[in-house]
Design an enzyme around this catalytic site. Sequence first.
Site: not given
Length: 329
Positions: A96-97, A101, A127, A202, A277
């Site tokens: 998911l973004p 979310n 992420t 990440k 983001k």
Amino acid sequence: MAAVLRWSRYLIGRRCKNVPFAIASTRSMASKTQVGFIGLGNMGNPMAKNLLKNGYPVIATDVFPESCKEVQELGAQIVDNPAEVADKADRIITMLPSNPNVIDAYTGTNGILKKVKKGSLLIDSSTIDPAVSKDMAAAAEKMGAVFMDAPVSGGVGAANLGKLTFMVGGAEEEFTAAKELLSCMGANVVYCGQVGTGQAAKICNNMLLAIGMIGTAETMNLGIRLGLDPKLLAKILNMSSGRCWSSDTYNPVPGVMEGVPSANNYQGGFGTQLMAKDLGLAQNTATSTKTPVPLGSLAHQIYRMMSARGYASKDFSSVFQFLREEEGQ
């Protein structure tokens, strides 16, 4: 019961050396039980397809029904929401973004945790902020389920080829069971530590990626201004100490490489808005840990500016185009 299910997953995931063929076959068949997949965007779609290619029945959902069409045509069962996925599958992957979310998909009105089975394995490849991963893990634990964070690196190209890198955080005893599924979608599955450490790895990777891409774009633009042919300059960089992934694999200059977003008007790939983001997540964690990240901060500002100036949906390598426009070319 939860402990028994977790132990079963461990057995299924083990290599079957010196195990009678009949037992190994039974485990292999048992491991091909239905897998839930939530989030069928640019990354989730090819990831779910690779699970199907590897023989896993997939039950999936996405907030945009049209995103489900391709995997449905390949045999995936489509349902209306994450709770329905959790009702039918005890191994679920989410892609998911952003933080909101993920929180909604797990704890919302129709979230996974509304119908999750005890002993379920929940793997989040989004992420997000490591703190959110820890919150989701705590919420899952209360329901008798296991949550692991497993964000990816490699982009859409690697997702299509099943060559992603997964950075996994969570209970070490659950890693083998998670790796069984993740290996269908990735070439590298790396255990990083407890919940949240996958996200930490990440975030660090993407901060370096953004800095490297901006540096490559600036360098290529300067060389072009000085009269160098961009393909020649890229060749020289890639046999010299300036070589990096952004120069030799994902060059941001149109015409230098085929099969990358810069060759397709920066369509596809990893969106500028998503990079902004991720850099925001890096900034938040840098602030909370009192870590100086001056280049990371500048990269964040540049990608935020790009997002506000029409580049949000373009690949993050479009920073080259952004720099050219800034200088009036």
